[in-house]
Every structure is written in C-alpha cells, then in structure tokens.
Enzyme design. Structure first.
Site, PDB file in Angstrom:
ATOM      1  N   HIS A  17      -3.171  -2.068  -0.802  1.00  0.00           N
ATOM      2  CA  HIS A  17      -2.976  -3.529  -0.885  1.00  0.00           C
ATOM      3  C   HIS A  17      -4.150  -4.167  -1.631  1.00  0.00           C
ATOM      4  CE1 HIS A  17      -0.660  -3.170   3.149  1.00  0.00           C
ATOM      5  NE2 HIS A  17       0.232  -3.537   2.276  1.00  0.00           N
ATOM      6  N   LYS A  41       8.338  -9.661  15.736  1.00  0.00           N
ATOM      7  CA  LYS A  41       8.298  -8.317  15.167  1.00  0.00           C
ATOM      8  C   LYS A  41       7.247  -7.515  15.925  1.00  0.00           C
ATOM      9  CE  LYS A  41       8.844  -6.641  10.564  1.00  0.00           C
ATOM     10  NZ  LYS A  41       8.365  -6.755   9.181  1.00  0.00           N
ATOM     11  N   ARG A  90       5.206   1.355  -5.286  1.00  0.00           N
ATOM     12  CA  ARG A  90       4.709   2.741  -5.140  1.00  0.00           C
ATOM     13  C   ARG A  90       5.726   3.690  -5.759  1.00  0.00           C
ATOM     14  NH1 ARG A  90       3.508   1.562   1.022  1.00  0.00           N
ATOM     15  NH2 ARG A  90       5.335   0.333   0.489  1.00  0.00           N
ATOM     16  N   SER A 128       0.809   1.205   5.276  1.00  0.00           N
ATOM     17  CA  SER A 128       0.252   0.775   6.567  1.00  0.00           C
ATOM     18  C   SER A 128       0.804   1.646   7.691  1.00  0.00           C
ATOM     19  CB  SER A 128       0.607  -0.681   6.846  1.00  0.00           C
ATOM     20  OG  SER A 128       0.011  -1.518   5.891  1.00  0.00           O
TER      21      SER A 128
HETATM   22  P1  ADP Z   1       6.017  -5.376   4.117  1.00  0.00           P
HETATM   23  O1  ADP Z   1       5.297  -6.662   3.989  1.00  0.00           O
HETATM   24  O2  ADP Z   1       7.130  -5.207   3.118  1.00  0.00           O
HETATM   25  O3  ADP Z   1       6.358  -5.018   5.525  1.00  0.00           O
HETATM   26  P2  ADP Z   1       3.615  -3.945   3.377  1.00  0.00           P
HETATM   27  O4  ADP Z   1       2.657  -4.874   4.039  1.00  0.00           O
HETATM   28  O5  ADP Z   1       3.394  -2.497   3.664  1.00  0.00           O
HETATM   29  O6  ADP Z   1       5.097  -4.188   3.701  1.00  0.00           O
HETATM   30  O7  ADP Z   1       3.576  -4.092   1.798  1.00  0.00           O
HETATM   31  C1  ADP Z   1       3.741  -5.269   1.107  1.00  0.00           C
HETATM   32  C2  ADP Z   1       3.697  -5.077  -0.388  1.00  0.00           C
HETATM   33  O8  ADP Z   1       2.572  -4.297  -0.753  1.00  0.00           O
HETATM   34  C3  ADP Z   1       4.920  -4.340  -0.930  1.00  0.00           C
HETATM   35  O9  ADP Z   1       5.230  -4.861  -2.197  1.00  0.00           O
HETATM   36  C4  ADP Z   1       4.438  -2.924  -1.037  1.00  0.00           C
HETATM   37  O10 ADP Z   1       5.158  -2.195  -1.997  1.00  0.00           O
HETATM   38  C5  ADP Z   1       2.994  -3.145  -1.446  1.00  0.00           C
HETATM   39  N1  ADP Z   1       2.157  -2.001  -1.079  1.00  0.00           N
HETATM   40  C6  ADP Z   1       2.007  -1.453   0.142  1.00  0.00           C
HETATM   41  N2  ADP Z   1       1.195  -0.388   0.090  1.00  0.00           N
HETATM   42  C7  ADP Z   1       0.814  -0.256  -1.215  1.00  0.00           C
HETATM   43  C8  ADP Z   1       0.014   0.686  -1.931  1.00  0.00           C
HETATM   44  N3  ADP Z   1      -0.533   1.727  -1.315  1.00  0.00           N
HETATM   45  N4  ADP Z   1      -0.168   0.505  -3.257  1.00  0.00           N
HETATM   46  C9  ADP Z   1       0.444  -0.525  -3.895  1.00  0.00           C
HETATM   47  N5  ADP Z   1       1.242  -1.431  -3.283  1.00  0.00           N
HETATM   48  C10 ADP Z   1       1.428  -1.300  -1.966  1.00  0.00           C
END
Ligand code: ADP
Length: 165
Positions: A17, A41, A90, A128
């Site tokens: 992130h 959630k 990803r 995560s």
């Molecule tokens: P969500 O909010 O969809 O439950 P996340 O917090 O895991 O999920 O991810 C939010 C955004 O960050 C999504 O667009 C996801 O693809 C991106 N993301 C998560 N992990 C990574 C990573 N390791 N590298 C690049 N982008 C990521």
C-alpha cells in the site's frame, strides 16, 4: 490542483500500500489515504488504530493526508474535491474486481477517474490478509509492514491469546 483519494481497508497498511501511496504522491498534488470505516465488517483493527498506523507511516510525506470515509467512495471523493481514485493492481486476480469497481464508480460519477498503479514486483504477492495470517501464527511480518505495524500486530494477537485462556 489534482487531489487523488486512495481508498482501502488498510487492515493493516502494508509496504505494498505504501509503495502505491508514495508513487501516487509523485503524480498528484495531494493524495488522501482514506480508510473505509465499516463498523459491521469484521476487521482486525479499529478505524482509529488503522488511521494511527497509517499516519505514522506517511508522516514524512508532505502531500499525503490521512482520513476515513463511511459513504460511497465517489461521494467522499466529491466532498474533498478529488477527481482521481487510486488503486493498486497486483496479479490478474485484482483486475476483475478493480475493473468492475472502476466501471461502477465511473457510472456513478463520470468526473472521477480511477487510476491503477501496477504493484511493484516485490509486493505483487503481498496482502493485508496474508500479513494477518502470518502474524496470527507468530511469523515474522518484518519484511512486509513498517516496524510499528509489526508491533501492533504482535500486540493484538497477544491480546487475543490472553482472551482465549
Ligand atoms: P480492500 O480495501 O479492497 O479491502 P486492501 O486494503 O487490501 O483491500 O487494498 C486496497 C487497494 O490496494 C486495492 O486496490 C489493492 O489492489 C491495493 N493493494 C493491496 N495490496 C497491494 C500491494 N501489495 N501492492 C499494490 N497494491 C496493493
């Protein structure tokens, strides 16, 4: 002035992130990391905890702000004057979901564009949920999250263990 919102659960924020956030901060005047506040959630960290962890991680980056939202993301983006939604891509598995969300958000608010940044090679398999799983079994999350997030994970799972006894 282009404001971009990077909306996510950040439960917890990972180096993947952060990489997307830093790169977005080079593209746009201001980037808002927006934590989804979803009390129903079943998340590991509270909204306050997630906000605090993100703030500590991006403290040194002047054009990144941290906030939360509890509405539709496009509504929140409009409220703060943003015209861009940032997301990370990803593996191909993210594509379907991101494509659908971008399309829906575009239908709802055509003025707002979704910009997807490709995950850096080293973070392609980082999520995560994987971090939570590793931490739950006392694995080393050091390579995947900032040190203060690793400490918070250790603490939260120690609490869980205590509560089970
Ligand atoms: P969500 O909010 O969809 O439950 P996340 O917090 O895991 O999920 O991810 C939010 C955004 O960050 C999504 O667009 C996801 O693809 C991106 N993301 C998560 N992990 C990574 C990573 N390791 N590298 C690049 N982008 C990521």
């Amino acid at each position: 002035m282009t404001i971009a919102v990077y909306p996510a659960s950040f439960d917890p924020i990972t180096n993947g992130h952060l990489d997307v956030a830093r790169r977005a901060a080079r593209l746009f005047d201001e980037v808002i990391l927006a934590v989804a506040h979803r009390p129903n959630k079943n998340l590991l960290f509270t909204t306050e905890q997630r906000l605090a962890m993100i703030r500590e991680a991006v403290d040194h980056l002047p054009n990144i702000r941290v906030d939360f939202f509890e509405t539709l993301v496009v509504e929140y983006a409009q409220q703060v004057g943003a015209t861009v939604l940032v997301r990370g891509l990803r593996a191909s598995t993210d594509f379907e979901h991101e494509f659908q969300m971008a399309h829906i958000n575009h239908c709802l608010t055509p003025m707002i564009e979704t910009v997807c940044l490709m995950a850096d090679q080293q973070y392609t398999f980082l999520s995560s949920s994987a971090v939570r799983e590793i931490a739950a079994y006392k694995g080393d999350v050091g390579p995947f999250v900032p040190p203060h997030v690793a400490a918070a994970l250790t603490q939260v799972f120690a609490h869980h263990e205590e509560a089970r006894r």
